[in-house]
Design an enzyme around this catalytic site. Structure first.
Site, mmCIF file in Angstrom:
data_model
loop_
_atom_site.group_PDB
_atom_site.id
_atom_site.type_symbol
_atom_site.label_atom_id
_atom_site.label_comp_id
_atom_site.label_asym_id
_atom_site.label_seq_id
_atom_site.Cartn_x
_atom_site.Cartn_y
_atom_site.Cartn_z
ATOM 1 N N PRO A 2 0.781 -1.246 0.000
ATOM 2 C CA PRO A 2 0.000 0.000 0.000
ATOM 3 C C PRO A 2 0.812 1.297 0.000
ATOM 4 O O PRO A 2 0.846 2.043 0.982
ATOM 5 C CB PRO A 2 -0.849 -0.136 1.259
ATOM 6 C CG PRO A 2 -0.044 -0.999 2.167
ATOM 7 C CD PRO A 2 0.698 -1.951 1.274
ATOM 8 N N CYS A 3 1.425 1.586 -1.136
ATOM 9 C CA CYS A 3 2.196 2.818 -1.276
ATOM 10 C C CYS A 3 1.300 4.053 -1.198
ATOM 11 O O CYS A 3 1.786 5.154 -0.942
ATOM 12 C CB CYS A 3 2.993 2.809 -2.575
ATOM 13 S SG CYS A 3 1.993 2.585 -4.047
#
Length: 165
Positions: free
Chosen positions: A132-133
């Site tokens: 989850p950047c």
């Protein structure tokens, strides 16, 4: 066999590319398979890609149904430098609803002054959502960049903060 599958989400089409072990290689909010393949380095792109169901699609559905932790156990396969691999692993430890700034993320990696490197790690992340950047922001809370568009990034962050159902 490398499988590619596109599913519908509230944020638009989401395509998943997974290897023969079911690990996500690349994913994102598009139905353009070339964009998904293009997120991988040329040497890492699989030659034989077929439309098929992926194990990760169920986690995407669960995430959008409110089980934000559903993406946490999806296996991914990433190739990169030791720092990139450490950064991608660190991204997976950021809790939903608790985004970090790029400076905080750099500090988490043990290099507080390496903010540009931290941003580069996010930018080179191919299995979006599963790594989850989108949970990394600019100092002051501005969204910063996101390969799949700031509208999607904002919706993901709002969903994780409990603002969207």
């Amino acid at each position: 066999m490398t499988a590619i599958q596109t599913v519908d989400t509230p944020d638009g089409a989401f395509t998943i590319l997974s290897d023969d072990e079911g690990r996500v290689l690349s994913s994102g909010w598009t139905d353009d398979r070339d964009l998904i393949l293009g997120r991988l380095a040329a040497a890492a792109r699989p030659g034989d890609v077929r439309e098929a169901k992926t194990d990760a699609a169920a986690a995407v559905a669960a995430y959008y149904a409110g089980d934000l932790a559903a993406i946490d156990t999806v296996a991914v396969a990433q190739r990169g430098t030791a720092m990139q691999l450490a950064g991608w692993a660190a991204l997976r430890r950021i809790a939903p609803g608790r985004p970090l700034t790029y400076a905080e993320f750099a500090a988490e990696l043990g290099s507080p002054s390496a903010v540009r490197a931290a941003a580069s790690i996010c930018a080179r992340n191919a299995p979006a959502l599963f790594v989850p950047c989108h949970r990394v922001l600019r100092t002051g809370g501005a969204l910063g960049g996101f390969a799949w568009g700031l509208e999607v990034k904002r919706a993901l962050l709002d969903r994780e903060a409990g603002l969207l159902i």
